[in-house]
Scaffold this motif. Structure first.
Motif, PDB file in Angstrom:
ATOM      1  N   UNK A 284       0.813  -1.214   0.000  1.00 19.69           N
ATOM      2  CA  UNK A 284       0.000   0.000   0.000  1.00 19.69           C
ATOM      3  C   UNK A 284       0.848   1.266   0.000  1.00 19.69           C
ATOM      4  N   UNK A 285       2.174   1.112   0.169  1.00 19.93           N
ATOM      5  CA  UNK A 285       3.024   2.299   0.236  1.00 19.93           C
ATOM      6  C   UNK A 285       4.207   2.135  -0.721  1.00 19.93           C
ATOM      7  N   UNK A 286       5.289   2.888  -0.483  1.00 24.04           N
ATOM      8  CA  UNK A 286       6.383   2.816  -1.448  1.00 24.04           C
ATOM      9  C   UNK A 286       7.587   3.639  -1.050  1.00 24.04           C
ATOM     10  N   UNK A 287       8.091   4.430  -2.014  1.00 24.13           N
ATOM     11  CA  UNK A 287       9.380   5.107  -1.874  1.00 24.13           C
ATOM     12  C   UNK A 287       9.419   6.011  -0.649  1.00 24.13           C
ATOM     13  N   UNK A 288       8.423   6.833  -0.474  1.00 20.94           N
ATOM     14  CA  UNK A 288       8.458   7.852   0.578  1.00 20.94           C
ATOM     15  C   UNK A 288       8.482   7.225   1.970  1.00 20.94           C
ATOM     16  N   UNK A 289       7.579   6.279   2.214  1.00 23.11           N
ATOM     17  CA  UNK A 289       7.528   5.635   3.522  1.00 23.11           C
ATOM     18  C   UNK A 289       8.820   4.874   3.806  1.00 23.11           C
ATOM     19  N   UNK A 290       9.383   4.253   2.780  1.00 26.70           N
ATOM     20  CA  UNK A 290      10.612   3.473   2.965  1.00 26.70           C
ATOM     21  C   UNK A 290      11.795   4.364   3.318  1.00 26.70           C
ATOM     22  N   UNK A 291      11.962   5.460   2.577  1.00 24.62           N
ATOM     23  CA  UNK A 291      13.113   6.325   2.868  1.00 24.62           C
ATOM     24  C   UNK A 291      12.946   7.016   4.215  1.00 24.62           C
ATOM     25  N   UNK A 292      11.707   7.330   4.597  1.00 27.71           N
ATOM     26  CA  UNK A 292      11.478   7.968   5.887  1.00 27.71           C
ATOM     27  C   UNK A 292      11.767   7.011   7.048  1.00 27.71           C
ATOM     28  N   UNK A 293      11.349   5.760   6.896  1.00 29.32           N
ATOM     29  CA  UNK A 293      11.638   4.762   7.927  1.00 29.32           C
ATOM     30  C   UNK A 293      13.142   4.556   8.062  1.00 29.32           C
ATOM     31  N   UNK A 294      13.847   4.482   6.945  1.00 36.07           N
ATOM     32  CA  UNK A 294      15.295   4.301   6.986  1.00 36.07           C
ATOM     33  C   UNK A 294      15.981   5.496   7.649  1.00 36.07           C
TER      34      UNK A 294
ATOM     35  N   UNK B 176       4.208 -11.207  -5.517  1.00 39.15           N
ATOM     36  CA  UNK B 176       3.549 -11.945  -6.598  1.00 39.15           C
ATOM     37  C   UNK B 176       2.272 -12.629  -6.129  1.00 39.15           C
ATOM     38  N   UNK B 177       2.021 -12.641  -4.807  1.00 40.58           N
ATOM     39  CA  UNK B 177       0.894 -13.398  -4.271  1.00 40.58           C
ATOM     40  C   UNK B 177      -0.434 -12.686  -4.423  1.00 40.58           C
ATOM     41  N   UNK B 178      -1.453 -13.350  -4.971  1.00 39.86           N
ATOM     42  CA  UNK B 178      -2.772 -12.725  -5.075  1.00 39.86           C
ATOM     43  C   UNK B 178      -3.399 -12.455  -3.709  1.00 39.86           C
ATOM     44  N   UNK B 179      -2.890 -13.108  -2.660  1.00 44.27           N
ATOM     45  CA  UNK B 179      -3.370 -12.855  -1.294  1.00 44.27           C
ATOM     46  C   UNK B 179      -2.750 -11.596  -0.693  1.00 44.27           C
ATOM     47  N   UNK B 180      -1.730 -11.061  -1.346  1.00 41.46           N
ATOM     48  CA  UNK B 180      -0.976  -9.947  -0.784  1.00 41.46           C
ATOM     49  C   UNK B 180      -1.726  -8.636  -1.000  1.00 41.46           C
ATOM     50  N   UNK B 181      -1.901  -7.868   0.076  1.00 40.84           N
ATOM     51  CA  UNK B 181      -2.493  -6.544  -0.076  1.00 40.84           C
ATOM     52  C   UNK B 181      -1.530  -5.704  -0.919  1.00 40.84           C
ATOM     53  N   UNK B 182      -2.036  -5.192  -2.042  1.00 35.23           N
ATOM     54  CA  UNK B 182      -1.169  -4.420  -2.929  1.00 35.23           C
ATOM     55  C   UNK B 182      -0.255  -5.267  -3.787  1.00 35.23           C
ATOM     56  N   UNK B 183      -0.648  -6.519  -4.046  1.00 32.06           N
ATOM     57  CA  UNK B 183       0.151  -7.387  -4.905  1.00 32.06           C
ATOM     58  C   UNK B 183       0.374  -6.778  -6.279  1.00 32.06           C
ATOM     59  N   UNK B 184       1.443  -7.212  -6.935  1.00 30.39           N
ATOM     60  CA  UNK B 184       1.840  -6.563  -8.184  1.00 30.39           C
ATOM     61  C   UNK B 184       2.292  -7.568  -9.231  1.00 30.39           C
ATOM     62  N   UNK B 185       2.251  -7.127 -10.476  1.00 28.72           N
ATOM     63  CA  UNK B 185       2.887  -7.906 -11.528  1.00 28.72           C
ATOM     64  C   UNK B 185       4.400  -7.761 -11.379  1.00 28.72           C
ATOM     65  N   UNK B 186       5.131  -8.599 -12.077  1.00 28.78           N
ATOM     66  CA  UNK B 186       6.594  -8.541 -12.001  1.00 28.78           C
ATOM     67  C   UNK B 186       7.123  -7.189 -12.469  1.00 28.78           C
ATOM     68  N   UNK B 187       6.538  -6.649 -13.525  1.00 29.80           N
ATOM     69  CA  UNK B 187       6.979  -5.342 -14.027  1.00 29.80           C
ATOM     70  C   UNK B 187       6.658  -4.240 -13.023  1.00 29.80           C
ATOM     71  N   UNK B 188       5.454  -4.292 -12.467  1.00 28.70           N
ATOM     72  CA  UNK B 188       5.060  -3.271 -11.484  1.00 28.70           C
ATOM     73  C   UNK B 188       5.977  -3.308 -10.261  1.00 28.70           C
ATOM     74  N   UNK B 189       6.211  -4.514  -9.756  1.00 31.83           N
ATOM     75  CA  UNK B 189       7.074  -4.626  -8.575  1.00 31.83           C
ATOM     76  C   UNK B 189       8.505  -4.216  -8.905  1.00 31.83           C
TER      77      UNK B 189
END
Length: 503
Positions: A133-143, A179-192
């Motif tokens: 559900x999140x991405x670049x911003x949350x990751x860099x802020x946590x780091x 890659x899991x369809x059970x994963x909240x915010x799952x993605x295709x390989x290209x998207x991920x």
């Protein structure tokens, strides 16, 4: 009528080296799932709780295992997790719906508390970030929050929360099972691949010293495996240091010979991922080698029926609480052999999980802690499997099972600890009826003799341990001995063994 014994041969030589073993191959995993955290490592009302609420009886068993790294906070849970919910004053933290396991998360344990627990346990943290559900911003802020010394918004926020010094988490997972369809915010390989690449780029700018794990397939059974690895690594290769592997092993058919052969499935999985990584390396004309992080592995199937009946939206319900049998422990021993045999590329691995949830350690809320059957091969391999993995030449009788052919009755891994000048042979006898006699040529270890032969055996493959009774535990009455330059190993029927030798 069955024979009383069968014979196998081995050659072990100091020069037959696989690799120096990265201690992180004996890692584990704590997810905000079931009673892993609440009622597992953290139970403030327990008589054994310390001033921070951590159960000291659990801590002692974790320290006994010498766990070098623990993955946190998930797992499926991380893909909808807001890390900010778990920091700051506890009374201000929100209570959330936890979507992955459909429970209630009260956020009384978060990043700082887990760092404190890891420090007490003598282990490092493998931190996972939310790429669901999140991405670049949350990751860099946590780091920035965890690793930057101070003088910036998020590092100073950490300091205001009472943690003056940075945690310096050095290993980070770029999401979980995307890659899991059970994963909240799952993605295709290209998207991920695109998101992971851009997130990794930002994180390496914040802290260039960190190591990153690119998300591999959720298991080798996924229809997209191994194309997922090829596509995603095509994106993440520049910044990733590892690719993850996840696999759980089952015995739904109650077919023990087939079950004990499942380490061959792990072996094939590892070889396939290595070849995929090296294909991308060749494609990119790169000098860099991607190593493997097998950061979820274990036996998992016993609790499935009960878990499917679980009522949603409880706080820390008993989920995934597999009660492990003796035969589970024998397979776990062989899975550890397999990781060691690939220690040239498998640099990290995490038994999933550590406490209560598909775990070697179990607790009662307010009560006892005890060792499950799988605790023992994990313990002995972690403690004594440090040093250089050797590549033994093995000649063993074999059998066929439902899913596997040419399964060696003898499954083994060998470690030479140069610092202690100690040779350790880990060995599984998969035969359910016959003792296995192994003649092992150890002439390059002149003068070495057996100082200990630990055996894990039981006449009942389904025997389990409980809080009240330990039915499965090792003994050190193994009958192996040396004669000149030969080790004569005596492996009881269906057993896991550790033979230590020194001069």
């Amino acid at each position: 009528m069955a024979k009383e014994f069968i014979n196998a041969k081995m050659i072990v030589d100091k020069d037959f080296k696989v690799s120096e073993i990265d201690p992180r191959i004996y890692g584990s995993f704590i997810e905000h799932l079931g009673r892993a955290v609440y009622g597992g490592i953290f139970e403030p009302e327990h008589p054994e709780a310390d001033e921070s609420g951590f159960r000291q009886d659990v801590l002692e068993l974790v320290k006994e295992l010498q766990v070098p790294i623990v993955r946190y906070p998930g797992g499926n849970m991380v893909s909808a997790y807001n890390w900010e919910d778990g920091v700051g004053p506890k009374e201000d933290r929100p209570t959330r719906l936890e979507l992955a396991w459909r429970t209630i998360e009260n956020n009384q344990v978060g990043t700082n508390e887990f760092a404190e627990w890891a420090n007490k346990a003598g282990t490092d943290v493998m931190m996972a970030i939310n790429l669901g559900t999140r991405g670049i911003d949350a990751a860099r802020n946590l780091l920035e929050y965890t690793n930057h010394p101070g003088g910036t918004y998020y590092s100073d926020l950490r300091r205001s929360h009472g943690y003056e010094q940075p945690h310096n988490f050095k290993t980070w997972c770029l999401g979980n099972e995307m890659d899991g369809p059970w994963q909240v915010g799952g993605k295709t390989a290209e998207e991920y691949g695109r998101l992971a690449y851009e997130t990794a780029k930002a994180m390496k700018l914040v802290d260039p010293s960190i190591e990153l794990v690119s998300c591999g397939s959720s298991s080798s059974d996924m229809p997209t495996f191994p194309q997922w690895e090829a596509t995603t690594l095509d994106h993440t290769y520049e910044f990733a240091d590892y690719v993850s592997l996840h696999q759980y092993y089952t015995n739904y058919e109650d077919d023990t010979p087939n079950f004990l052969a499942r380490s061959m499935e792990m072996d094939h999985f590892i070889k396939t991922v290595i070849s995929t990584c090296d294909y991308i390396k060749a494609k990119k004309r790169s000098k860099k080698t991607i190593n493997l992080s097998f950061d979820e592995w274990n036996v998992w199937f016993h609790s499935t029926a009960d878990d499917n009946k679980m009522e949603p939206w409880q706080i820390a319900p008993p989920q995934l609480e597999d009660v492990y049998t003796f035969e589970d422990a024998v397979l776990v021993g062989s899975l550890l052999h397999t990781l060691l045999k690939h220690s040239d590329r498998v640099k990290m691995a995490c038994m999933a999980q550590l406490v209560n949830v598909i775990a070697p350690i179990m607790t009662d809320n307010g009560g006892k802690v005890w060792k499950q059957t799988i605790f023992y091969p994990y313990y002995y391999t972690s403690v004594y499997g440090r040093g250089i993995a050797l590549d033994p030449v093995v000649e063993s009788p074999k059998y066929d099972s439902k899913d596997f052919t040419d399964v060696p009755y003898l499954d083994t891994s060998v470690v030479y600890n140069e610092e202690k000048d100690e040779l350790v042979v880990f060995a599984t006898n998969r035969h359910m009826e016959n003792t296995l006699k192994v003649d092992c040529d150890i002439r390059s270890f002149e003068g070495f003799r057996v100082i200990e032969h630990v055996v894990l055996e039981n006449d009942d493959p389904k025997a389990v341990n409980t809080a009240e009774q330990t039915n499965v535990a090792p003994h050190n009455k193994g009958e192996s001995h040396t004669d000149g330059g030969t080790l004569h190993g005596i492996l009881p029927k269906m057993s896991w063994n550790m033979i230590r030798l020194r001069k």
